[in-house]
Design a protein around this motif. Structure first.
Motif, PDB file in Angstrom:
ATOM      1  N   VAL A  97       0.837  -1.174  -0.025  1.00 15.73           N
ATOM      2  CA  VAL A  97       0.061  -0.068  -0.172  1.00 15.73           C
ATOM      3  C   VAL A  97       1.107   1.402   0.070  1.00 15.73           C
ATOM      4  N   ALA A  98       1.769   1.419   0.775  1.00 10.15           N
ATOM      5  CA  ALA A  98       2.861   2.397   0.915  1.00 10.15           C
ATOM      6  C   ALA A  98       3.445   2.803  -0.333  1.00 10.15           C
ATOM      7  N   LEU A  99       4.080   1.740  -0.813  1.00 10.84           N
ATOM      8  CA  LEU A  99       4.861   1.886  -2.276  1.00 10.84           C
ATOM      9  C   LEU A  99       3.772   2.042  -3.400  1.00 10.84           C
ATOM     10  N   CYS A 100       2.808   1.603  -3.404  1.00  2.95           N
ATOM     11  CA  CYS A 100       1.809   1.925  -4.591  1.00  2.95           C
ATOM     12  C   CYS A 100       1.320   3.337  -4.415  1.00  2.95           C
ATOM     13  N   GLN A 101       0.896   3.888  -3.243  1.00  4.25           N
ATOM     14  CA  GLN A 101       0.483   4.996  -2.957  1.00  4.25           C
ATOM     15  C   GLN A 101       1.470   6.065  -3.386  1.00  4.25           C
ATOM     16  N   THR A 102       2.731   5.898  -2.834  1.00  2.00           N
ATOM     17  CA  THR A 102       3.847   6.703  -3.142  1.00  2.00           C
ATOM     18  C   THR A 102       4.079   7.120  -4.575  1.00  2.00           C
ATOM     19  N   LEU A 103       4.063   5.814  -5.350  1.00  2.00           N
ATOM     20  CA  LEU A 103       4.322   5.706  -6.614  1.00  2.00           C
ATOM     21  C   LEU A 103       3.194   6.810  -7.394  1.00  2.00           C
ATOM     22  N   GLY A 104       1.770   6.353  -7.024  1.00  2.00           N
ATOM     23  CA  GLY A 104       0.869   7.160  -7.563  1.00  2.00           C
ATOM     24  C   GLY A 104       0.865   8.593  -7.082  1.00  2.00           C
ATOM     25  N   VAL A 105       1.392   9.034  -6.109  1.00  2.00           N
ATOM     26  CA  VAL A 105       1.540  10.542  -5.705  1.00  2.00           C
ATOM     27  C   VAL A 105       2.577  10.988  -6.662  1.00  2.00           C
ATOM     28  N   LEU A 106       3.653  10.451  -6.639  1.00  2.00           N
ATOM     29  CA  LEU A 106       4.812  11.139  -7.292  1.00  2.00           C
ATOM     30  C   LEU A 106       4.517  11.346  -9.077  1.00  2.00           C
ATOM     31  N   VAL A 107       3.814  10.412  -9.621  1.00  2.00           N
ATOM     32  CA  VAL A 107       3.297  10.380 -10.982  1.00  2.00           C
ATOM     33  C   VAL A 107       2.262  11.497 -11.174  1.00  2.00           C
ATOM     34  N   LEU A 108       1.292  11.446 -10.540  1.00  2.00           N
ATOM     35  CA  LEU A 108       0.284  12.550 -10.491  1.00  2.00           C
ATOM     36  C   LEU A 108       0.815  13.729 -10.235  1.00  2.00           C
ATOM     37  N   SER A 109       1.311  13.940  -9.090  1.00  2.00           N
ATOM     38  CA  SER A 109       1.810  15.261  -8.835  1.00  2.00           C
ATOM     39  C   SER A 109       2.842  15.853  -9.670  1.00  2.00           C
ATOM     40  N   SER A 110       3.766  15.021 -10.008  1.00  2.00           N
ATOM     41  CA  SER A 110       4.699  15.754 -11.171  1.00  2.00           C
ATOM     42  C   SER A 110       3.969  16.262 -12.452  1.00  2.00           C
ATOM     43  N   LEU A 111       3.133  15.249 -12.892  1.00  2.00           N
ATOM     44  CA  LEU A 111       2.388  15.677 -14.111  1.00  2.00           C
ATOM     45  C   LEU A 111       1.389  16.877 -13.823  1.00  2.00           C
ATOM     46  N   ALA A 112       0.777  17.117 -12.791  1.00  2.00           N
ATOM     47  CA  ALA A 112      -0.139  18.169 -12.502  1.00  2.00           C
ATOM     48  C   ALA A 112       0.650  19.338 -12.209  1.00  2.00           C
ATOM     49  N   GLY A 113       1.698  19.267 -11.312  1.00  2.28           N
ATOM     50  CA  GLY A 113       2.913  20.316 -11.058  1.00  2.28           C
ATOM     51  C   GLY A 113       3.335  20.785 -12.196  1.00  2.28           C
ATOM     52  N   TYR A 114       3.922  19.890 -13.251  1.00  6.11           N
ATOM     53  CA  TYR A 114       4.309  20.476 -14.480  1.00  6.11           C
ATOM     54  C   TYR A 114       3.350  21.206 -15.280  1.00  6.11           C
ATOM     55  N   GLY A 115       2.112  20.709 -15.065  1.00  6.68           N
ATOM     56  CA  GLY A 115       1.045  21.331 -16.141  1.00  6.68           C
ATOM     57  C   GLY A 115       0.768  22.945 -15.556  1.00  6.68           C
ATOM     58  N   PHE A 116       0.692  22.962 -14.286  1.00  7.02           N
ATOM     59  CA  PHE A 116       0.459  24.213 -13.506  1.00  7.02           C
ATOM     60  C   PHE A 116       1.398  25.220 -13.589  1.00  7.02           C
ATOM     61  N   ALA A 117       2.745  24.707 -13.589  1.00  9.68           N
ATOM     62  CA  ALA A 117       3.965  25.435 -13.645  1.00  9.68           C
ATOM     63  C   ALA A 117       4.376  25.689 -15.175  1.00  9.68           C
TER      64      ALA A 117
END
Length: 277
Positions: free
Chosen positions: A79-99
């Motif tokens: 659970v921790a590894l999958c959630q961490t991977l999901g957060v990194l992928v989505l946050s990177s894509l969303a953060g790049y889009g906003f920035a």
């Protein structure tokens, strides 16, 4: 020369003060560690002699004898590894889009995402539970992982970090006929390694230590996470009859998180001081 001597004394005083603060901060952890090696019968009479005999490792063997403990450990890791991977992928894509990209309503949408930081997670438990129950995702890994994948703080951190990267890097890559996706993956994303590591550490530790959501969504013993499972083994008299076992459980649950932090703490420092970019 006198200035050098005064500077040396100041450094020593500062180091001594920091050492005292560190010892004060670590004293609860040392106390828990010491109690975990004490016989439960001894701890019924006194709990102050943590660094003197008698000692025992029976409390840790008692943990291993719990039937599902290693399944719970595996569940927490998955659970921790999958959630961490999901957060990194989505946050990177969303953060790049906003920035880096301009699209209609970007500022308003970013403000809406930031509002997520002000909403306590407990307020969403009832609607989330009803939603996941309707989707038949109780007692599943998806049910344990998906609610934590949406991370407003991760989006904010990555957007802030992407804005600090010079635009000239992207422009140079695009002049070489690199697509935006290729530029993002090969040029920009590697520059954010310290922020990625910091976000990954915080996400992993938060997920590993989470108790409330696994308590709500996981009702079968084989789907318990480690925190939920160890709590289920404690009796009403755990503090008086099994304090050593209770402290051993705490150390057993905390050890993976402490290990992760020790190995990746340099990235936390790099982000804190603005280095590594």
């Amino acid at each position: 020369m006198n200035a050098i001597v005064r500077g040396g004394w100041r450094d020593r005083i500062l180091m001594a003060a920091l050492t005292l603060v560190a010892l004060a901060w670590m004293s609860p952890l040392l106390w828990v560690l010491g109690l975990s090696f004490k016989p439960n019968m001894f701890l019924q009479t006194r709990t102050d002699l943590i660094f003197s005999p008698p000692f025992t490792i029976a409390n840790y063997f008692d943990i291993a004898r719990v039937s599902h403990v290693f399944r719970w450990l595996a569940n927490s890791a998955i659970v921790a590894l999958c959630q961490t991977l999901g957060v990194l992928v989505l946050s990177s894509l969303a953060g790049y889009g906003f920035a880096r990209t301009a699209f209609p309503g970007r500022k308003i949408l970013f403000v809406i995402v930031m509002f997520g930081l002000a909403v306590p997670g407990q307020l969403t438990f009832i609607p989330l539970h009803r939603l996941f129950a309707d989707w038949n995702l109780q007692n599943t890994y998806a049910g344990l992982v998906l609610p934590g994948v949406a991370a407003p703080f991760g989006v904010y951190l990555m957007a802030r970090y992407f804005r600090a990267i010079p635009v000239e890097l992207e422009e140079a890559a695009m002049l070489d006929n690199a697509s935006r996706l290729k530029t993002f993956l090969l040029v920009i994303l590697p520059q954010t390694l310290p922020a990625q590591a910091t976000l990954g550490i915080f996400t992993f530790l938060s997920c590993w230590n989470d108790y409330l959501w696994p308590l709500v969504i996981g009702t079968k013993p084989e789907m318990y996470t480690l925190t939920r499972g160890l709590a289920s083994t404690q009796t009403n008299f755990a503090q008086s009859e099994g304090l050593g076992f209770l402290m051993a459980q705490a150390m057993f649950a905390a050890l993976p998180a402490l290990t992760i932090y020790v190995f990746f703490q340099k990235y936390l420092v790099a982000v804190a001081v603005g280095k590594g970019r």
